[in-house]
Write a protein that holds these residues in place. Sequence first.
Motif, mmCIF file in Angstrom:
data_model
loop_
_atom_site.group_PDB
_atom_site.id
_atom_site.type_symbol
_atom_site.label_atom_id
_atom_site.label_comp_id
_atom_site.label_asym_id
_atom_site.label_seq_id
_atom_site.Cartn_x
_atom_site.Cartn_y
_atom_site.Cartn_z
ATOM 1 N N VAL A 183 0.748 -1.232 0.044
ATOM 2 C CA VAL A 183 -0.093 -0.082 0.015
ATOM 3 C C VAL A 183 0.778 1.167 0.032
ATOM 4 C CG1 VAL A 183 -1.745 1.321 1.196
ATOM 5 C CG2 VAL A 183 -2.055 -1.369 1.164
ATOM 6 N N LEU A 184 1.805 1.350 0.785
ATOM 7 C CA LEU A 184 2.738 2.426 0.841
ATOM 8 C C LEU A 184 3.706 2.798 -0.358
ATOM 9 C CD1 LEU A 184 4.028 1.690 4.471
ATOM 10 C CD2 LEU A 184 2.117 3.410 3.895
ATOM 11 N N ASP A 185 3.878 1.587 -0.989
ATOM 12 C CA ASP A 185 4.589 1.697 -2.411
ATOM 13 C C ASP A 185 3.640 1.906 -3.501
ATOM 14 O OD1 ASP A 185 7.188 1.596 -1.289
ATOM 15 O OD2 ASP A 185 7.557 -0.363 -1.673
ATOM 16 N N TYR A 186 2.355 2.080 -3.208
ATOM 17 C CA TYR A 186 1.536 1.885 -4.610
ATOM 18 C C TYR A 186 1.877 3.367 -5.385
ATOM 19 C CZ TYR A 186 -2.720 2.659 -7.220
ATOM 20 O OH TYR A 186 -3.787 2.601 -8.206
ATOM 21 N N GLN A 187 2.049 3.262 -6.608
ATOM 22 C CA GLN A 187 2.506 4.340 -7.598
ATOM 23 C C GLN A 187 1.561 5.381 -8.052
ATOM 24 O OE1 GLN A 187 5.902 5.551 -7.325
ATOM 25 N NE2 GLN A 187 5.658 3.938 -5.662
ATOM 26 N N GLY A 188 0.182 4.555 -7.903
ATOM 27 C CA GLY A 188 -1.030 5.573 -8.665
ATOM 28 C C GLY A 188 -1.398 6.667 -7.878
ATOM 29 N N VAL A 189 -0.912 6.896 -6.682
ATOM 30 C CA VAL A 189 -1.050 8.218 -6.296
ATOM 31 C C VAL A 189 0.271 8.828 -5.731
ATOM 32 C CG1 VAL A 189 -3.381 7.714 -5.619
ATOM 33 C CG2 VAL A 189 -1.668 7.228 -4.165
ATOM 34 N N ASN A 190 0.251 10.139 -5.216
ATOM 35 C CA ASN A 190 1.635 10.518 -4.828
ATOM 36 C C ASN A 190 2.001 10.029 -3.169
ATOM 37 O OD1 ASN A 190 0.091 12.149 -2.908
ATOM 38 N ND2 ASN A 190 -0.147 13.982 -4.407
ATOM 39 N N ARG A 191 3.131 10.510 -3.025
ATOM 40 C CA ARG A 191 3.786 9.835 -1.639
ATOM 41 C C ARG A 191 2.778 10.461 -0.368
ATOM 42 N NH1 ARG A 191 9.919 9.095 -0.553
ATOM 43 N NH2 ARG A 191 10.030 11.295 -0.458
ATOM 44 N N LYS A 192 2.387 11.688 -0.479
ATOM 45 C CA LYS A 192 1.729 12.510 0.555
ATOM 46 C C LYS A 192 0.189 11.651 1.025
ATOM 47 C CE LYS A 192 1.605 16.580 1.459
ATOM 48 N NZ LYS A 192 1.302 18.200 1.312
ATOM 49 N N THR A 193 -0.308 11.093 -0.472
ATOM 50 C CA THR A 193 -1.472 10.452 -0.325
ATOM 51 C C THR A 193 -1.393 9.224 0.216
ATOM 52 O OG1 THR A 193 -2.455 11.729 -2.170
ATOM 53 C CG2 THR A 193 -3.702 9.721 -1.471
ATOM 54 N N ARG A 194 -0.210 8.425 -0.050
ATOM 55 C CA ARG A 194 -0.098 6.998 0.443
ATOM 56 C C ARG A 194 0.127 7.115 1.954
ATOM 57 N NH1 ARG A 194 4.701 5.830 -2.396
ATOM 58 N NH2 ARG A 194 4.504 7.525 -3.764
ATOM 59 N N SER A 195 0.819 8.278 2.393
ATOM 60 C CA SER A 195 1.103 8.340 3.900
ATOM 61 C C SER A 195 -0.098 8.524 4.659
ATOM 62 C CB SER A 195 2.039 9.724 4.092
ATOM 63 O OG SER A 195 1.395 10.889 3.882
ATOM 64 N N PHE A 196 -1.155 9.367 4.240
ATOM 65 C CA PHE A 196 -2.323 9.441 4.729
ATOM 66 C C PHE A 196 -3.190 8.178 4.693
ATOM 67 C CE2 PHE A 196 -2.111 14.129 3.602
ATOM 68 C CZ PHE A 196 -2.337 14.746 4.878
ATOM 69 N N TRP A 260 8.791 3.569 7.216
ATOM 70 C CA TRP A 260 8.566 4.154 5.897
ATOM 71 C C TRP A 260 8.518 5.690 5.920
ATOM 72 C CZ3 TRP A 260 4.698 7.159 3.783
ATOM 73 C CH2 TRP A 260 4.624 7.192 2.256
ATOM 74 N N LEU A 261 8.180 6.245 7.207
ATOM 75 C CA LEU A 261 8.159 7.694 7.218
ATOM 76 C C LEU A 261 9.614 8.288 7.372
ATOM 77 C CD1 LEU A 261 5.350 8.522 9.673
ATOM 78 C CD2 LEU A 261 5.385 9.182 7.397
ATOM 79 N N MET A 262 10.551 7.500 8.043
ATOM 80 C CA MET A 262 11.724 8.131 8.365
ATOM 81 C C MET A 262 12.537 7.872 6.737
ATOM 82 S SD MET A 262 13.021 6.670 11.813
ATOM 83 C CE MET A 262 12.571 4.907 11.774
ATOM 84 N N GLY A 263 12.061 6.843 6.044
ATOM 85 C CA GLY A 263 12.782 6.713 4.991
ATOM 86 C C GLY A 263 12.316 7.610 3.838
ATOM 87 N N ALA A 264 11.282 8.261 4.071
ATOM 88 C CA ALA A 264 10.581 9.227 3.078
ATOM 89 C C ALA A 264 11.294 10.836 3.331
ATOM 90 C CB ALA A 264 9.322 9.550 3.316
ATOM 91 N N LEU A 265 12.149 10.769 4.475
ATOM 92 C CA LEU A 265 12.672 11.905 4.617
ATOM 93 C C LEU A 265 13.987 12.102 4.425
ATOM 94 C CD1 LEU A 265 11.661 12.157 8.579
ATOM 95 C CD2 LEU A 265 10.518 13.106 6.411
ATOM 96 N N SER A 266 14.729 11.107 3.779
ATOM 97 C CA SER A 266 16.113 11.235 3.364
ATOM 98 C C SER A 266 16.477 9.911 2.668
ATOM 99 C CB SER A 266 17.154 11.214 4.452
ATOM 100 O OG SER A 266 18.341 11.352 4.151
ATOM 101 N N ASN A 267 17.560 9.822 1.721
ATOM 102 C CA ASN A 267 18.120 8.804 1.068
ATOM 103 C C ASN A 267 19.321 8.356 1.453
ATOM 104 O OD1 ASN A 267 15.663 8.246 -0.708
ATOM 105 N ND2 ASN A 267 16.279 9.762 -1.813
ATOM 106 N N ASP A 268 20.122 9.366 2.288
ATOM 107 C CA ASP A 268 21.406 9.308 2.683
ATOM 108 C C ASP A 268 21.640 8.101 3.875
ATOM 109 O OD1 ASP A 268 23.981 9.711 4.186
ATOM 110 O OD2 ASP A 268 24.042 11.037 2.320
#
Length: 351
Positions: A183-196, A260-268
């Motif tokens: 669900v969190l990786d679903y690419q049909g909507v943007n990342r903010k929507t998936r977070s909601f 997933w939330l923490m991973g959405a904040l950085s890639n480093d």
Amino acid sequence: NGAFTIAAGGILGVGAGLLWTAQGAIMMAYPREHDKGKFIGYFWAIFNAGAVLGSVIAFAINYNVVEAKSLGDSTYIVFIALMAVGTLIALSLCPPTSVSHSNGDKIQIQAFPTWTGEVIAVMKLFLDWRMIVLIPMFLSSNWFYSYQFSTVNGAYFSTRTQSLNNILYWGSQILGSWTFARVLDYQGVNRKTRSFWGLAIITCCFVATWIGGIFFQKGYKIGDPKGNHDFKEGASYVGPLFLYMFYGLNDAAWQTYCYWLMGALSNDVTVLSRYAGFYKCIQSSGAAISWRINAVGTPFMTELIICFALLIASIPGALLLTMRIQDHSDDASAAAAEGHEFKDTKREIDA
């Protein structure tokens, strides 16, 4: 031997902190942004497969132990052997500098600062509003273990049934994390929507499960004789079993969402290692407090209400962060911006 047990517990905690920080950084930094949920699901499946195997071993060894009592030495000997093998396997891991994404891009790694600079960078996390708003969520993420493992599984079921319950508890975590990660990786909507979506799903699931737990907890209290309910009781066992399985499923979804939330904040990988360490610091603090609350004889229903209240208190902070989630992490956006600036400059020179 109390001194040995306490000292061993402390050493185990230090080692676990190092292990979980490294694991969290790898899990969040190695995948590309659209695969982070999937990689968390991979990890959770492998991690909990180990827990399922451990529970199967305990169940097999203690199958004939109907009464509630401590596990035998043979159970721990098998666990020690498995951990020794796992340690050797871990030595085969490549360093992050040798790892590339599936598209050939190298993993992002900041140059390691001085020791004092690293300490300052870690301490600054306690002033980072993104980490501060997630503290209730981090604090609650292992808080309920003492209640679920000791008060529910340990106080209500026989020894062999506890092992069977744990097989299904950890198996439910595999299913829960893997499904929720999709669900969190679903690419049909943007990342903010998936977070909601993710926050709404875990909120509905834990509220329903813990309300069911309240009705179950009304059936026994701390002053009652130790329960010895067995899986062979049949229909009366099914309800408590499913409640315990949903506790496990919710735990997997909750922690998957945190990562997933923490991973959405950085890639480093360097930044994410700090996030992972901060997460485990707060999470373990909550676990330490909750186990102490359990140890001093707190009424069972009070334990449950504290767990439930902490989970509820986590929602506002998580919601605040989800409102500011971007389609690309800060460092990814900066890299993209640098790429655009380079292209614009090149066009100007060519012109």
